[in-house]
Write a protein that holds these residues in place. Sequence first.
Motif, PDB file in Angstrom:
ATOM      1  N   VAL A 166     -42.380   8.814 -10.821  1.00 25.11           N
ATOM      2  CA  VAL A 166     -43.064   8.122  -9.720  1.00 25.11           C
ATOM      3  C   VAL A 166     -42.284   8.464  -8.460  1.00 25.11           C
ATOM      4  O   VAL A 166     -41.047   8.401  -8.459  1.00 25.11           O
ATOM      5  CB  VAL A 166     -43.066   6.588  -9.924  1.00 25.11           C
ATOM      6  N   ASP A 167     -43.005   8.858  -7.406  1.00 20.14           N
ATOM      7  CA  ASP A 167     -42.325   9.165  -6.142  1.00 20.14           C
ATOM      8  C   ASP A 167     -42.075   7.860  -5.371  1.00 20.14           C
ATOM      9  O   ASP A 167     -43.014   7.102  -5.103  1.00 20.14           O
ATOM     10  CB  ASP A 167     -43.197  10.106  -5.311  1.00 20.14           C
ATOM     11  N   ALA A 168     -40.802   7.603  -5.068  1.00 19.51           N
ATOM     12  CA  ALA A 168     -40.428   6.406  -4.292  1.00 19.51           C
ATOM     13  C   ALA A 168     -39.089   6.702  -3.619  1.00 19.51           C
ATOM     14  O   ALA A 168     -38.331   7.567  -4.082  1.00 19.51           O
ATOM     15  CB  ALA A 168     -40.310   5.200  -5.206  1.00 19.51           C
ATOM     16  N   SER A 169     -38.778   5.974  -2.537  1.00 21.99           N
ATOM     17  CA  SER A 169     -37.559   6.327  -1.786  1.00 21.99           C
ATOM     18  C   SER A 169     -36.285   5.817  -2.443  1.00 21.99           C
ATOM     19  O   SER A 169     -35.221   6.418  -2.273  1.00 21.99           O
ATOM     20  CB  SER A 169     -37.664   5.813  -0.344  1.00 21.99           C
ATOM     21  N   ASP A 170     -36.361   4.727  -3.221  1.00 21.12           N
ATOM     22  CA  ASP A 170     -35.168   4.175  -3.876  1.00 21.12           C
ATOM     23  C   ASP A 170     -35.042   4.789  -5.277  1.00 21.12           C
ATOM     24  O   ASP A 170     -35.642   4.301  -6.253  1.00 21.12           O
ATOM     25  CB  ASP A 170     -35.293   2.648  -3.944  1.00 21.12           C
ATOM     26  N   ALA A 171     -34.246   5.847  -5.372  1.00 15.65           N
ATOM     27  CA  ALA A 171     -34.152   6.604  -6.632  1.00 15.65           C
ATOM     28  C   ALA A 171     -33.546   5.752  -7.753  1.00 15.65           C
ATOM     29  O   ALA A 171     -33.990   5.823  -8.906  1.00 15.65           O
ATOM     30  CB  ALA A 171     -33.318   7.867  -6.415  1.00 15.65           C
TER      31      ALA A 171
END
Length: 275
Positions: A166-171
């Motif tokens: 899932v692409d998200a900023s908080d890895a």
Amino acid sequence: MGNREDEKIEDKIAALNGLASHERWMAYLDTVAQLPYMTAVKQQITELLELHPGDSVLDAACGTGDDVQAMAAYVGPTGRVVGLDIHEKTLIEARQRAEGLGLPIEFVRGDVQQMPFADDTFTCCRSERMLQHLPDPRRALSELARVTQPGGRIVLYDTDWETLIVDASDADTTRAILHAKRADVRQGWIGRQLMALMREASLHDITVIPSTLILTDGPLAIALHELRPAATLALQHGEITQAQHDAWFAELLLRHQEQRFFSAVTAFTVCGRKL
Ligand SMILES: C[S@@+](CC[C@H](N)C(=O)[O-])C[C@H]1O[C@@H](n2cnc3c(N)ncnc32)[C@H](O)[C@@H]1O
């Protein structure tokens, strides 16, 4: 196979969120089955089985029975398709859907790890998205091989949940939630294990076909991949904070609104033959 699921699905998501448990499960199976990705996978499974008129076919863990109905068209009135499932309520639904169609099909309650069929009963067997739920997939493979006639094919399809992205900023939060998802599936690595399981069951001529389900609809992906329960588990295990949890979902929904949501998961269709 790599598909974008661009159809309008808000009503399906609403159905998934609003229905009682059994109805919700049926709605879940129907929603997945109607994805263009899944339609293509199901067609591929049927082609790999190389069905002929007069064949006797088993769908192990048949769910709603729609695949059993579809295969009946290939085996014709001289053939037979059996759907096996462990849940009585699911079988009631499958029987209701098939009522009055006059198809050469039947639905049987049983555990795929110990099936109520004699050796060499079926020309071929299929099983889709079932092994990931089992305590003993090896036993299920041995049973599928036992009930298949010599020369017959077995086709399996299952997801490898470690491949869910899932692409998200908080890895870190993303990793923690996706890890919780994989760990919550009994056999989260089953996709990568299918080929070895087939070999261990003495099957031959094994082919492995990967396919990736891409979902760009955020609410649909959250519902189908059950990301909210996974995030709750990550929260309960102390791997993420409530603030990280809330911010993660808020960002996913914002990405959806801005058409920047992206998720993907890979599954494997594996075909083998009994000697
Ligand atoms: C994700 S659903 C897939 C159903 C169907 N194959 C489809 O593609 O729509 C998994 C199915 O496996 C069935 N199941 C789970 N454990 C089983 C077992 N030990 N023996 C037989 N069926 C089982 C469930 O009742 C459910 O219908």
